[in-house]
Design a protein around this motif. Structure first.
Motif, PDB file in Angstrom:
ATOM      1  N   LYS A 268       0.840  -1.204   0.000  1.00 43.26           N
ATOM      2  CA  LYS A 268       0.000   0.000   0.000  1.00 43.26           C
ATOM      3  C   LYS A 268       0.871   1.248   0.000  1.00 43.26           C
ATOM      4  CE  LYS A 268      -4.370  -1.324   2.146  1.00 43.26           C
ATOM      5  NZ  LYS A 268      -4.203  -2.729   2.563  1.00 43.26           N
ATOM      6  N   VAL A 269       2.000   1.163   0.714  1.00 44.17           N
ATOM      7  CA  VAL A 269       2.877   2.319   0.852  1.00 44.17           C
ATOM      8  C   VAL A 269       4.122   2.164  -0.006  1.00 44.17           C
ATOM      9  CG1 VAL A 269       4.396   3.508   2.461  1.00 44.17           C
ATOM     10  CG2 VAL A 269       2.129   2.795   3.198  1.00 44.17           C
ATOM     11  N   ALA A 270       4.651   0.963   0.008  1.00 41.45           N
ATOM     12  CA  ALA A 270       5.943   0.729  -0.638  1.00 41.45           C
ATOM     13  C   ALA A 270       5.813  -0.279  -1.761  1.00 41.45           C
ATOM     14  CB  ALA A 270       6.946   0.216   0.395  1.00 41.45           C
ATOM     15  N   GLN A 271       6.588  -0.019  -2.791  1.00 50.46           N
ATOM     16  CA  GLN A 271       6.725  -0.950  -3.903  1.00 50.46           C
ATOM     17  C   GLN A 271       8.199  -1.288  -3.962  1.00 50.46           C
ATOM     18  OE1 GLN A 271       4.044  -1.422  -6.557  1.00 50.46           O
ATOM     19  NE2 GLN A 271       2.834  -0.846  -4.766  1.00 50.46           N
ATOM     20  N   PHE A 272       8.505  -2.568  -3.907  1.00 53.15           N
ATOM     21  CA  PHE A 272       9.908  -2.943  -3.779  1.00 53.15           C
ATOM     22  C   PHE A 272      10.201  -4.190  -4.592  1.00 53.15           C
ATOM     23  CE2 PHE A 272      13.247  -5.387  -1.482  1.00 53.15           C
ATOM     24  CZ  PHE A 272      14.287  -4.496  -1.612  1.00 53.15           C
ATOM     25  N   ALA A 273      11.370  -4.206  -5.219  1.00 43.02           N
ATOM     26  CA  ALA A 273      11.826  -5.408  -5.911  1.00 43.02           C
ATOM     27  C   ALA A 273      13.339  -5.474  -5.813  1.00 43.02           C
ATOM     28  CB  ALA A 273      11.396  -5.397  -7.377  1.00 43.02           C
ATOM     29  N   LYS A 274      13.826  -6.708  -5.722  1.00 42.07           N
ATOM     30  CA  LYS A 274      15.271  -6.906  -5.694  1.00 42.07           C
ATOM     31  C   LYS A 274      15.619  -8.104  -6.560  1.00 42.07           C
ATOM     32  CE  LYS A 274      19.266  -8.116  -2.975  1.00 42.07           C
ATOM     33  NZ  LYS A 274      19.794  -8.882  -1.858  1.00 42.07           N
ATOM     34  N   ALA A 275      16.661  -7.951  -7.365  1.00 44.60           N
ATOM     35  CA  ALA A 275      17.135  -9.082  -8.165  1.00 44.60           C
ATOM     36  C   ALA A 275      18.655  -9.028  -8.216  1.00 44.60           C
ATOM     37  CB  ALA A 275      16.557  -9.030  -9.577  1.00 44.60           C
ATOM     38  N   THR A 276      19.252 -10.195  -8.399  1.00 44.49           N
ATOM     39  CA  THR A 276      20.704 -10.313  -8.442  1.00 44.49           C
ATOM     40  C   THR A 276      21.094 -11.023  -9.733  1.00 44.49           C
ATOM     41  OG1 THR A 276      20.605 -10.650  -6.067  1.00 44.49           O
ATOM     42  CG2 THR A 276      22.715 -11.053  -7.122  1.00 44.49           C
ATOM     43  N   ALA A 277      22.119 -10.493 -10.385  1.00 42.64           N
ATOM     44  CA  ALA A 277      22.613 -11.132 -11.612  1.00 42.64           C
ATOM     45  C   ALA A 277      24.042 -11.597 -11.376  1.00 42.64           C
ATOM     46  CB  ALA A 277      22.570 -10.148 -12.768  1.00 42.64           C
ATOM     47  N   THR A 278      24.298 -12.873 -11.671  1.00 40.85           N
ATOM     48  CA  THR A 278      25.658 -13.389 -11.525  1.00 40.85           C
ATOM     49  C   THR A 278      26.158 -14.037 -12.810  1.00 40.85           C
ATOM     50  OG1 THR A 278      24.716 -15.426 -10.661  1.00 40.85           O
ATOM     51  CG2 THR A 278      25.464 -13.808  -9.041  1.00 40.85           C
ATOM     52  N   ASP A 279      25.295 -14.057 -13.838  1.00 39.06           N
ATOM     53  CA  ASP A 279      25.700 -14.781 -15.053  1.00 39.06           C
ATOM     54  C   ASP A 279      25.755 -13.888 -16.289  1.00 39.06           C
ATOM     55  OD1 ASP A 279      22.992 -14.354 -15.422  1.00 39.06           O
ATOM     56  OD2 ASP A 279      22.517 -16.416 -15.993  1.00 39.06           O
ATOM     57  N   ILE A 280      25.866 -12.554 -16.087  1.00 39.79           N
ATOM     58  CA  ILE A 280      25.895 -11.689 -17.268  1.00 39.79           C
ATOM     59  C   ILE A 280      27.276 -11.081 -17.513  1.00 39.79           C
ATOM     60  CG2 ILE A 280      23.438 -11.210 -17.460  1.00 39.79           C
ATOM     61  CD1 ILE A 280      23.859  -8.675 -15.832  1.00 39.79           C
ATOM     62  N   TYR A 281      28.079 -10.966 -16.445  1.00 40.92           N
ATOM     63  CA  TYR A 281      29.487 -10.573 -16.593  1.00 40.92           C
ATOM     64  C   TYR A 281      30.304 -11.564 -15.768  1.00 40.92           C
ATOM     65  CZ  TYR A 281      27.862  -6.146 -18.582  1.00 40.92           C
ATOM     66  OH  TYR A 281      27.276  -5.199 -19.373  1.00 40.92           O
ATOM     67  N   PRO A 282      31.237 -12.279 -16.380  1.00 42.48           N
ATOM     68  CA  PRO A 282      31.974 -13.309 -15.652  1.00 42.48           C
ATOM     69  C   PRO A 282      32.651 -12.737 -14.409  1.00 42.48           C
ATOM     70  CG  PRO A 282      32.507 -13.374 -17.994  1.00 42.48           C
ATOM     71  CD  PRO A 282      31.662 -12.166 -17.778  1.00 42.48           C
ATOM     72  N   GLY A 283      32.422 -13.372 -13.267  1.00 40.46           N
ATOM     73  CA  GLY A 283      33.100 -12.980 -12.033  1.00 40.46           C
ATOM     74  C   GLY A 283      32.516 -11.766 -11.348  1.00 40.46           C
ATOM     75  N   VAL A 284      31.410 -11.247 -11.851  1.00 35.64           N
ATOM     76  CA  VAL A 284      30.805 -10.055 -11.255  1.00 35.64           C
ATOM     77  C   VAL A 284      29.400 -10.391 -10.766  1.00 35.64           C
ATOM     78  CG1 VAL A 284      30.030  -7.676 -11.644  1.00 35.64           C
ATOM     79  CG2 VAL A 284      32.091  -8.517 -12.775  1.00 35.64           C
ATOM     80  N   SER A 285      29.116  -9.996  -9.530  1.00 40.90           N
ATOM     81  CA  SER A 285      27.755 -10.136  -9.016  1.00 40.90           C
ATOM     82  C   SER A 285      27.156  -8.744  -8.941  1.00 40.90           C
ATOM     83  CB  SER A 285      27.801 -10.789  -7.638  1.00 40.90           C
ATOM     84  OG  SER A 285      26.675 -10.398  -6.890  1.00 40.90           O
ATOM     85  N   GLN A 286      25.950  -8.577  -9.478  1.00 34.00           N
ATOM     86  CA  GLN A 286      25.323  -7.265  -9.364  1.00 34.00           C
ATOM     87  C   GLN A 286      23.900  -7.393  -8.847  1.00 34.00           C
ATOM     88  OE1 GLN A 286      26.073  -6.511 -13.839  1.00 34.00           O
ATOM     89  NE2 GLN A 286      24.631  -4.897 -13.304  1.00 34.00           N
TER      90      GLN A 286
END
Ligand SMILES: [Zn+2]
Ligand SMILES: [Zn+2]
Length: 712
Positions: A485-503
């Motif tokens: 009702k007040v907040a809209q929130f989303a979180k996602a993590t990518a580990t397979d789009i740049y080798p060795g980088v987690s975003q």
């Protein structure tokens, strides 16, 4: 198949009685005006009655008919080959067989559509001159048909089996409409069935039912099957339709390619077939391979996916300027008594009138223009129902969620790479206060030389690593999602789009502000480029020292200025009547310039914020403003405050043990409006208090939680 005798009778009465249907039917056809929209059908039919029918040679590919700048070239009015074809946007010229063949492709579609307009004019006016001319087109096609498709791009009348399917459907509808008019002898019918429809169907069926091409293939086979009363073809189409609904449509109701283009594209094909079935007593509209999945979901899901303006977010391949296709929603209204579809039609028409004024004439992709199904089946609608409830929605198969409140809507594309996908993982788009401030611009025609830009990661609002385009992600996970009702929130993590980088990207919308927080981590140092584009004119607030940055990795971007910033970078984009206040915390190098918008003719403001290191954090705030409202953005310790007239939002970027805001959460926010606490949010935590008063408390740490009914 398209319209039955009883419906034609009703249409005939409506046209005779006067009113919008009569006006549409009798409207004169101005030169260059589209003949595809159920508009000016009689004028189009009259024009064709007096036209010598000349069947063009084998047609090429319409996407070849594009300028390097991304604009479609001007079609010759007479569809004859030209020494040169001109780009209406930049004036560049083109010539040769590839372009001539593309013109012939357009010409074939135009002639097939002319046949249908003639058949409809016959159906309404019962004048044999129209059915005779439609019959002539069918006969000439039967005589000219070169033989079936042997694969998707060889054989047939048109290069692509997809185009062949799109071309044969109106011809089959034409045949059905004039079958008993007396215009066709038994010998004509044998000729047309055996030399045109059967071989064309055979080739199309051979090309299979994969993807959106398959949707058109199966629908063409079904429609041809009904037209020539071949039960085997209809059975093939029914089985194929069932297989596509079960296996290719997502459980979230969206076609898993790109929604603005490749969702409605197969749906358009399905409707041709489903309408033919419906009139034969087979109800595909009620068919569901599992509860809630089927044609109705294909109409319902886009209502939550579209922006409040009815424009469709141009995620993945497809045209930027695309709106909810009201023509198809006429059918949705006809087949289901769902007030949401009535609302969509009425609201869409009202908005469309405004959009149409802003669009160049002849652009068929605008909202609320004349529509064939509207002309055939539209009726005076009841008083506009209440709008459906719009809420942030996760489309887990497509891999995209929307975040929205009454001020803003964002799309967050967190999912895997799909057919017709772009390397845009974790990208967002921003719509606020009635304006699409930061869109995805989709793609121009596939033949355009600028296509590589649109298919690069840099053309999207995400973080680019070392100037490279992402690898194709196979991960479809969303770590957290709250449409509260007040907040809209989303979180996602990518580990397979740049080798060795987690975003990891977190997006929080609360009150009048949207925060985007990016955390990047690797064992080695990288250039992390946080990218954002925005409509309107930027104004940089504050003084920043000029700096240098290697931006050669973005050849399509022209940087006007590169500067360094220590803590906060402040920019406002003015885009009347909306302004966007923007703040970026984290320090680093900032480059401000311009990049292509929906083509290489129009350019928009482009911002790059670069940090170099093994790890990086970007914290951005977006505050849509009315002109004159000064948003104030500040940071003290790990607490960011954003003040707007009547409202302040505090964001905590970690646990806080002292001060007004105390929490154990990784992320927390408190909204104060008119001096009162009106909302609270936390992510990865269990406790949030404001001035000693507990706002949120949970037994153990939760992914996210909010509190909305607060009375102090
Ligand atoms: Zn051009
Ligand atoms: Zn894209």
């Amino acid at each position: 198949m398209l319209i039955n005798g009883r419906e034609l009778e009703a249409l005939r009465h409506a046209v005779a009685a006067g009113g919008p249907k009569r006006d549409a039917y009798l409207h004169p056809l101005a030169p260059g005006e589209s003949e595809y929209a159920g508009f000016a059908i009689r004028a189009a039919a009259n024009r064709w009655v007096n036209t010598r029918i000349r069947i063009p040679e084998h047609g090429g590919h319409s996407h070849d008919f594009f300028c390097d700048c991304g604009t479609q070239l001007s079609l010759p009015a007479d569809m004859q080959p030209q020494a040169q074809y001109v780009c209406p946007a930049c004036g560049k010229t083109y010539s040769g067989e590839r372009f001539d063949a593309a013109v012939r492709c357009f010409d074939h579609h135009k002639i097939a559509n002319a046949a249908l307009n003639l058949a409809l004019a016959y159906g309404i006016g019962q004048d044999r001159k129209y059915s005779d001319k439609a019959a002539e087109i069918l006969r000439k096609y039967a005589e000219a048909y070169p033989g079936p498709h042997t694969n998707a791009v060889a054989g047939g009348m048109l290069k692509q089996s997809l185009n062949e399917a799109m071309w044969i459907i109106p011809l089959a509808q034409t045949y059905d409409l004039i079958h008993d008019s007396g215009a066709l002898t038994d010998a004509d019918k044998r000729l047309i069935e055996d030399k045109l429809f059967r071989p064309a169907e055979e080739g199309i069926e051979r090309c299979g039912i994969g993807g959106n091409w398959g949707s058109w293939h199966l629908s063409a086979v079904g429609v041809v099957g009904f037209a020539i009363r071949d039960a085997g073809m209809v059975r093939f189409a029914l089985k194929s339709f069932e297989a596509q609904m079960r296996g290719q449509l997502g459980d979230d109701g969206l076609w898993p390619e790109s929604v603005h283009c490749y969702h409605f594209f197969p749906l358009r094909a399905f409707v041709f077939f489903a309408e033919a079935c419906y009139r034969a007593g087979i109800d595909l509209y009620s068919y569901q391979p599992k509860p809630g999945k089927g044609l109705r979901a294909m109409f319902g899901a886009p209502l939550q996916y579209m922006y409040p303006s009815f424009q469709l977010p141009a995620i993945n391949d497809g045209w930027y300027a695309a709106w909810l296709p009201l023509n198809l929603y006429e059918i949705a209204r006809l087949r289901w008594s769902d007030p949401a579809f009535v609302w969509a039609l009425e609201e869409g028409r009202e908005r469309g009138a405004a959009v149409a004024e802003a669009m160049p004439a002849g652009n068929m992709r605008y909202l609320g223009g004349p529509s064939l199904y509207g002309f055939l089946f539209g009726s005076t609608l009841p008083a506009k129902p209440k709008p459906p409830r719009f809420a942030g929605t996760n489309f887990p198969n497509f891999g995209l969620c929307t975040l929205r409140n009454d001020r803003m809507m964002l799309t967050f594309h967190y999912g895997r790479f799909l057919g017709h996908g772009h390397p845009d993982k974790l990208s967002f788009t921003l719509f606020a206060d009635g304006t699409l401030l930061s869109p995805d611009y989709g793609t121009p025609g596939y033949g355009s030389k600028i296509l590589h830009w649109f298919q690069s990661t840099a053309a999207h609002n995400t973080v680019v690593v070392d100037g490279k385009t992402q690898a194709r992600s196979r991960d479809n996970a969303l770590d957290a999602f709250l449409a509260g009702k007040v907040a809209q929130f989303a979180k996602a993590t990518a580990t397979d789009i740049y080798p060795g980088v987690s975003q990891a990207r977190r997006i929080l919308v609360i009150g009048g502000v949207c925060f985007v927080i990016d955390d990047l981590a690797s064992d080695t140092a990288h250039d992390y480029d946080w990218l954002f584009r925005c409509e309107g004119t930027p104004r940089v607030l504050g003084a920043y020292a000029d700096a240098k940055a290697d931006t050669a990795c973005y050849p399509s971007v022209r940087f006007d200025r590169v500067a360094s910033f220590e803590d906060l970078l402040r920019i406002d984009w003015k885009n009347p009547p909306c302004e966007l206040a923007f703040g970026m915390w984290g320090g680093g190098i900032a480059g401000l310039g311009k990049c292509p918008a929906e083509d290489d003719i129009r350019h928009v403001s482009f911002l790059m914020c670069r940090q170099r290191g093994a790890k990086a954090r970007f914290v951005a705030a977006f505050v849509p403003n009315k002109p004159g409202d000064q948003a104030r953005l500040a940071k003290s310790g790990d607490i960011i405050s954003v003040s707007m007239p009547g409202e302040t939002v505090y964001l905590s970027l970690g646990a806080q043990s002292s001060g007004n805001l105390t929490t154990d959460a990784e992320l927390a926010a408190v909204r104060i409006a008119d001096g009162k606490v009106t909302g609270a949010f936390l992510a990865r935590g269990s406790r949030l208090a404001w001035k000693g008063k507990t706002l949120i408390e949970t037994a153990s740490k939760v992914d996210c939680a909010e509190a909305s009914k607060l009375s102090f």
